[in-house]
Design a protein around this motif. Structure first.
Motif, PDB file in Angstrom:
ATOM      1  N   PRO A  33       0.818  -1.213   0.000  1.00 55.81           N
ATOM      2  CA  PRO A  33       0.000   0.000   0.000  1.00 55.81           C
ATOM      3  C   PRO A  33       0.849   1.260   0.000  1.00 55.81           C
ATOM      4  O   PRO A  33       2.008   1.245   0.437  1.00 55.81           O
ATOM      5  N   GLY A  76      -4.875   7.934   0.684  1.00 53.80           N
ATOM      6  CA  GLY A  76      -5.866   7.080   0.062  1.00 53.80           C
ATOM      7  C   GLY A  76      -6.162   7.540  -1.345  1.00 53.80           C
ATOM      8  O   GLY A  76      -5.576   8.511  -1.835  1.00 53.80           O
ATOM      9  N   THR A  80     -10.981   9.597  -0.628  1.00 55.12           N
ATOM     10  CA  THR A  80     -11.373   8.299  -0.076  1.00 55.12           C
ATOM     11  C   THR A  80     -10.359   7.879   0.982  1.00 55.12           C
ATOM     12  O   THR A  80      -9.147   7.965   0.757  1.00 55.12           O
ATOM     13  N   SER A  81     -10.829   7.411   2.107  1.00 57.40           N
ATOM     14  CA  SER A  81      -9.954   7.052   3.217  1.00 57.40           C
ATOM     15  C   SER A  81      -8.976   5.945   2.841  1.00 57.40           C
ATOM     16  O   SER A  81      -9.332   5.022   2.098  1.00 57.40           O
ATOM     17  N   PRO A  82      -7.740   5.997   3.369  1.00 53.68           N
ATOM     18  CA  PRO A  82      -6.823   4.876   3.187  1.00 53.68           C
ATOM     19  C   PRO A  82      -7.299   3.673   3.985  1.00 53.68           C
ATOM     20  O   PRO A  82      -8.040   3.809   4.963  1.00 53.68           O
ATOM     21  N   THR A  83      -6.869   2.507   3.572  1.00 52.77           N
ATOM     22  CA  THR A  83      -7.291   1.267   4.233  1.00 52.77           C
ATOM     23  C   THR A  83      -6.467   1.022   5.500  1.00 52.77           C
ATOM     24  O   THR A  83      -5.358   1.554   5.653  1.00 52.77           O
ATOM     25  N   PRO A  84      -6.994   0.218   6.430  1.00 48.72           N
ATOM     26  CA  PRO A  84      -6.245  -0.058   7.657  1.00 48.72           C
ATOM     27  C   PRO A  84      -4.861  -0.650   7.407  1.00 48.72           C
ATOM     28  O   PRO A  84      -3.912  -0.331   8.135  1.00 48.72           O
ATOM     29  N   ASP A  85      -4.722  -1.512   6.386  1.00 53.80           N
ATOM     30  CA  ASP A  85      -3.409  -2.109   6.148  1.00 53.80           C
ATOM     31  C   ASP A  85      -2.391  -1.066   5.715  1.00 53.80           C
ATOM     32  O   ASP A  85      -1.198  -1.189   6.031  1.00 53.80           O
ATOM     33  N   GLY A 109     -14.893   7.306   7.565  1.00 52.63           N
ATOM     34  CA  GLY A 109     -13.969   6.294   7.067  1.00 52.63           C
ATOM     35  C   GLY A 109     -12.592   6.408   7.681  1.00 52.63           C
ATOM     36  O   GLY A 109     -11.968   5.395   8.044  1.00 52.63           O
ATOM     37  N   ASN A 113     -10.965   3.417   9.937  1.00 56.24           N
ATOM     38  CA  ASN A 113      -9.796   2.713   9.407  1.00 56.24           C
ATOM     39  C   ASN A 113      -8.540   2.964  10.233  1.00 56.24           C
ATOM     40  O   ASN A 113      -7.731   2.044  10.426  1.00 56.24           O
ATOM     41  N   THR A 116      -8.942   0.866  13.436  1.00 53.93           N
ATOM     42  CA  THR A 116      -8.646  -0.541  13.159  1.00 53.93           C
ATOM     43  C   THR A 116      -7.149  -0.768  13.047  1.00 53.93           C
ATOM     44  O   THR A 116      -6.599  -1.738  13.590  1.00 53.93           O
TER      45      THR A 116
END
Length: 333
Positions: A33, A76, A80-85, A109, A113, A116
């Motif tokens: 990522p 992201g 759009t929000s970045p993902t937890p990973d 989001g 995220n 998490t």
């Protein structure tokens, strides 16, 4: 839609490669990522201040990675929000045994995220804390948020928390100064035109030629109201009233005034607005002790501005004045 891009699907990745090539002495970019990391991270014994969110607000956040500010930023897709990973990857790449502080703008989001990711990082043994900034006085809730949105105050928070980490403060102290900033900063924005998200290919909302969106969000979310276009004196007075009356700021208060371009507002208009804001604050007895003017948290090519006021004390002023060397903000180095 006219934009200097190849493919809407690859615009963020290509932009990040360009950022890395332009500033190899300051930062590096990890892909898949996507994470922007301070070139010398992790720094032993230093708290890693990490932030991120949807792209399209540049130079926030990747442009603020470097000495005296962020250890890493997580971009992201556009708006759009970045993902937890991806957030977890930023912690792995930049955090030392001193731990990490995550700065999260109050969007649903982002909050979910980053929360998490913090739990996942903690499970790996990392000491991770989070703070949520919600400085927008325009609305209580919006399409993207539960509560007030995180906007221009994020820039000031990243600088001040980053300076605290740079001088060697522990995680408790960095978190405490971050929470102090959040409690003392307020913002408001206005839009003259909408942004166009690359993958959408059309403006995110419409305004009549004689309309202004008062209280706009950084993703083009609706504000408080649509008002008729008015001269700068009246518009800035409306903004100062909204911000100064919210904390509230009192006569004798010393503040940092941040006058921000939303992306498409030229400097001639931005400085004009800043001058009006300073005059109006002086009339209220509010002392502008520090200033920042420029496009530091944008909404693609939106024409508009935002005003941010941070109530200062000696500690916050010292941290604001501390050296910083990033792609977008540099002084004292």
């Amino acid at each position: 839609m006219k934009k200097i891009i190849n493919d809407p699907e690859t615009v963020v990745a290509e932009s990040l490669r360009g950022l890395a090539l332009a500033h190899p002495d300051i930062l590096r970019v990890q892909e898949d990522p996507a994470v922007v990391v301070r070139a010398d991270a992790p720094v032993a014994g230093k708290v890693a201040v990490i932030s991120g969110g949807g792209s399209g607000h540049e130079p926030l956040h990747g442009g603020f990675v470097g000495l005296g500010m962020l250890a890493a930023a997580v971009p992201g897709p556009v708006f759009t929000s970045p993902t937890p990973d991806a957030v977890q990857a930023a912690v792995r790449a930049s955090a030392s045994d001193a731990g990490a502080l995550l700065i999260v703008k109050n969007y649903t989001g982002d909050v979910l995220n980053f929360e998490t990711a913090a739990e996942l990082a903690a499970a790996e043994g990392a000491d991770v804390r989070s703070v949520v900034i919600d400085d927008d006085v325009a609305v209580a809730d919006s399409t993207f948020t539960a509560g007030r949105r995180g906007v221009g105050g994020t820039v000031l928070l990243e600088k001040i928390a980053g300076a605290a980490a740079e001088r060697g403060d522990g995680l408790d102290a960095v978190e405490a100064v971050a929470r102090k900033v959040i409690g003392q900063v307020r913002s408001i924005g206005v839009a003259l035109t909408p942004p166009t998200v690359p993958h959408a290919g059309e403006p995110s909302f419409t305004l009549a030629d004689d309309e202004i969106e008062f209280g706009i969000g950084i993703h083009g979310e609706p504000g408080r109201e649509r008002v008729k276009a008015e001269p700068a004196d009246a518009l800035v007075a409306r903004m100062v009233e909204a911000v100064a009356g919210d904390l509230p700021f009192e006569p004798g208060d010393e503040v940092l005034l941040f006058t921000n371009s939303m992306g498409g507002t030229p400097p001639i208009e931005l400085y004009l607005a800043h001058g009006i804001a300073e005059r109006l604050l002086a009339e209220r007895g509010i002392v502008v002790r520090r200033r920042l003017v420029g496009p530091y948290i944008t909404s693609l090519e939106m024409q508009g501005i935002s005003l941010t006021l941070l109530k200062l004390d000696d500690e916050l002023t010292e941290l604001w004045d501390a050296p910083v060397h990033t792609a977008a903000l540099r002084r004292g180095v």
